[in-house]
Design an enzyme around this catalytic site. Structure first.
Site, PDB file in Angstrom:
ATOM      1  N   SER A   1     -59.841 -81.997  10.805  1.00 53.53           N
ATOM      2  CA  SER A   1     -59.042 -83.359  11.306  1.00 53.53           C
ATOM      3  C   SER A   1     -59.800 -83.266  12.719  1.00 53.53           C
ATOM      4  O   SER A   1     -59.850 -84.865  13.923  1.00 53.53           O
ATOM      5  CB  SER A   1     -58.137 -83.597  11.312  1.00 53.53           C
ATOM      6  OG  SER A   1     -57.692 -84.623  10.336  1.00 53.53           O
TER       7      SER A   1
ATOM      8  N   SER B   1     -58.819 -87.234  10.672  1.00 54.14           N
ATOM      9  CA  SER B   1     -58.200 -87.611  10.832  1.00 54.14           C
ATOM     10  C   SER B   1     -57.656 -88.485  12.530  1.00 54.14           C
ATOM     11  O   SER B   1     -57.911 -89.287  13.033  1.00 54.14           O
ATOM     12  CB  SER B   1     -57.164 -87.986  10.590  1.00 54.14           C
ATOM     13  OG  SER B   1     -56.083 -86.603  10.672  1.00 54.14           O
TER      14      SER B   1
ATOM     15  N   LYS C   1     -52.353 -87.459  19.904  1.00 51.61           N
ATOM     16  CA  LYS C   1     -52.994 -87.632  18.849  1.00 51.61           C
ATOM     17  C   LYS C   1     -51.680 -88.732  18.161  1.00 51.61           C
ATOM     18  O   LYS C   1     -50.288 -88.249  18.304  1.00 51.61           O
ATOM     19  CB  LYS C   1     -52.847 -87.054  17.216  1.00 51.61           C
ATOM     20  CG  LYS C   1     -53.583 -87.289  16.210  1.00 51.61           C
ATOM     21  CD  LYS C   1     -54.313 -86.393  15.449  1.00 51.61           C
ATOM     22  CE  LYS C   1     -54.276 -86.558  14.013  1.00 51.61           C
ATOM     23  NZ  LYS C   1     -55.146 -85.727  13.229  1.00 51.61           N
TER      24      LYS C   1
HETATM   25  N1  GLN Z   1     -60.551 -84.850   6.211  1.00 54.47           N
HETATM   26  C1  GLN Z   1     -59.141 -83.990   5.879  1.00 54.47           C
HETATM   27  C2  GLN Z   1     -57.847 -84.983   4.573  1.00 54.47           C
HETATM   28  O1  GLN Z   1     -58.404 -85.892   4.236  1.00 54.47           O
HETATM   29  C3  GLN Z   1     -59.042 -82.925   6.635  1.00 54.47           C
HETATM   30  C4  GLN Z   1     -57.810 -84.332   7.295  1.00 54.47           C
HETATM   31  C5  GLN Z   1     -56.835 -82.912   8.544  1.00 54.47           C
HETATM   32  O2  GLN Z   1     -57.865 -82.068   8.682  1.00 54.47           O
HETATM   33  N2  GLN Z   1     -56.293 -83.765   8.706  1.00 54.47           N
HETATM   34  O3  GLN Z   1     -57.121 -84.194   4.089  1.00 54.47           O
END
Ligand code: GLN
Length: 487
Positions: free
Chosen positions: A182, A158, A83
């Site tokens: 994410s 994400s 990532k």
């Molecule tokens: N979707 C969640 C957020 O926007 C989780 C993000 C993540 O786990 N990095 O914070």
């Protein structure tokens, strides 16, 4: 069978027996990336030359004698994607943000160092929501990512680039990060398996911080066995990250085939209450029946405080983000806008460098931390977090594993939620509480709703990833094979 359809574990065995070389495998996947990247958008950068160069070195070392110089060779020669918030030395690492568009890692993250010591070539950086904030990958400043099952739909976020790359079979396995879901939510939406390890299981050294008390690095792949292999490589104490735990990392492959007869699985009633889509519920219920068929004992449990999980998570994670992201000021990292006054430089670099969602989090974070509001928001949220954690700790003495849906819906259409932040935040309703408790969880595909994959989430006790891999692997056997879409 074409090579790209194989799992990372299968490829590792082929390389080991010299049926194929790491260079051939790496080339094959680089060609897949070239072929599909325009349609999928999974990569923010590709390290073609470097990947081939390391593959050649590993091929040269692929004999009994020289493999001994490596650690954990269970994925020796198998290419992996990172990532884009995980640093690797000399490579672009942008967090899919304009503010870091030109930023190259100045050292290897511990996970990268360990992958290199395990003989794993790194093929590139996977696209993501900017600074890991989002659930659809639409917040990337680079490009949007398409879900391989339906190109009009999002892959989740994400770690959407990591998930889409695996589901499109552009790479057998990828690292992701999970602060509130994410890894698990994009795994759920793309029919891949994703593990969010226990907080402290994997070093965060070299990971760009979002919510430091919640962030964990994990992985996504096509099979649980693949995850068991990569976790053995990346997990374990690291003196460079004092939040890592000095707890032995078991050989996850050893217990993966254990019988799960008598395994106690809890279904939290709050997760199955009204509001859960009936099609998703059907998939989850079928999975429960299949696990029962394997001898698991199912019982209802209760996690009363998860009701407050979303609001608590968005206060805590935004507070930590506001503080972590203050380092991007145009001075030390990335893109600098304006050389007028210092203040002008800060303002311009940050105003032009950050996207709207990141700015929203910074504003929420600073607000909940500001004097006069701190007690009402941040302090209160920290107290509620403790109650959520207590809930999980209590239930995990009653059962071995908690089973829930991962996402309230299957993959949604691009544009469907990105004008309403609250709708987007609700995509994480089943995942964020796990990060606040710090326990590990895996998302494994369980079925389909209207042709789109849907996964279930298995949550375990601290450092019990081995049990999650075991249950998930056994479940895969009864579920049957997933045929990934041809694109
Ligand atoms: N979707 C969640 C957020 O926007 C989780 C993000 C993540 O786990 N990095 O914070």
């Amino acid at each position: 069978m074409e090579l790209y359809k194989k799992t990372a574990s299968e490829i590792a065995e082929m390389i080991k027996s010299k049926e194929i070389t790491s260079e051939e495998v790496t080339k094959h996947f680089l060609e897949r990336i070239n072929l599909l990247e325009d349609k999928i958008g999974a990569f923010s950068s590709v390290l073609e030359e470097k990947a081939l160069e390391s593959a050649k070195i590993y091929d040269n070392d692929n004999n009994e004698e020289k493999r001994k110089n490596y650690d954990n060779t269970s994925l020796f020669g198998v290419p992996v994607a990172l990532k884009d918030n995980i640093l690797s030395k000399g490579d672009l690492t942008t967090a899919s943000s304009k503010i870091l568009a030109n930023y190259e890692g100045i050292y290897d993250a511990t996970v990268v160092e360990r992958l290199k010591k395990a003989g794993v070539p790194i093929v590139g950086k996977a696209n993501m929501d900017e600074f890991a904030m989002g659930s659809s990958n639409e917040n990337s400043a680079i490009k949007s990512v398409s879900n391989p099952w339906d190109l009009e739909r999002v892959p989740g976020g994400s770690s959407g680039g990591s998930a889409a790359a695996v589901a499109a079979q552009m790479i057998p396995i990828a690292l992701g990060t999970d602060t509130g879901g994410s890894i698990r939510q994009p795994a759920c939406l793309t029919g891949t398996v994703g593990i969010k390890p226990t907080y402290g299981r994997v070093s965060r050294y070299g990971l760009m911080a979002f919510g430091s008390s919640l962030d964990q690095i994990g992985a996504l792949a096509k099979s649980t066995e693949d995850l068991a292999r990569i976790m053995k490589i990346i997990a374990g104490y690291d003196e460079k990250d004092p939040t890592t735990a000095d707890v032995e990392v078991p050989d996850y492959l050893k217990s993966i085939n254990n019988d799960i007869k008598g395994l106690r699985i809890g279904l939290p009633k709050e997760y199955f209450a009204e509001g859960l889509d009936k099609n998703i519920k059907e998939v989850v219920n079928k999975a429960v029946e299949q696990l029962k068929g394997l001898g698991a004992e199912i019982k209802e449990v209760s996690l009363p405080y998860v009701e407050y999980a979303i609001s608590t998570y968005y206060i805590i994670s935004s507070a930590e983000a506001a503080s972590n992201l203050s380092r991007y000021d145009g001075v030390r990292y990335g893109v600098r806008k304006s050389d007028d006054s210092v203040e002008d430089m800060y303002v311009k670099s940050r105003s032009e460098g950050f996207g709207p969602e990141v700015k929203r989090r910074i504003m929420i974070g600073n607000y909940v931390l500001s004097s006069g509001f701190y007690d009402a928001y941040y302090k209160k949220a920290s107290q509620v977090r403790r109650l959520i954690k207590d809930d999980f700790e209590r239930v995990l003495t009653e059962v071995d594993i908690i089973l829930t849906p991962t996402s309230p819906t299957a993959a949604f259409k691009k544009g469907e939620k990105n004008t309403d932040p609250v709708q987007m935040y609700l995509a994480d309703i089943y995942t964020v509480s796990i990060n606040m408790a710090g326990v590990p969880a895996i998302c494994v595909p369980a079925g389909f709703v209207d042709g789109l994959p849907v996964g279930i989430q298995l949550i375990g006790n601290y450092f019990k990833e081995d049990l999650l891999f075991n249950a998930s692997h056994k479940f895969e056997e009864v579920r049957g094979k997933i045929e990934y879409p041809e694109i």
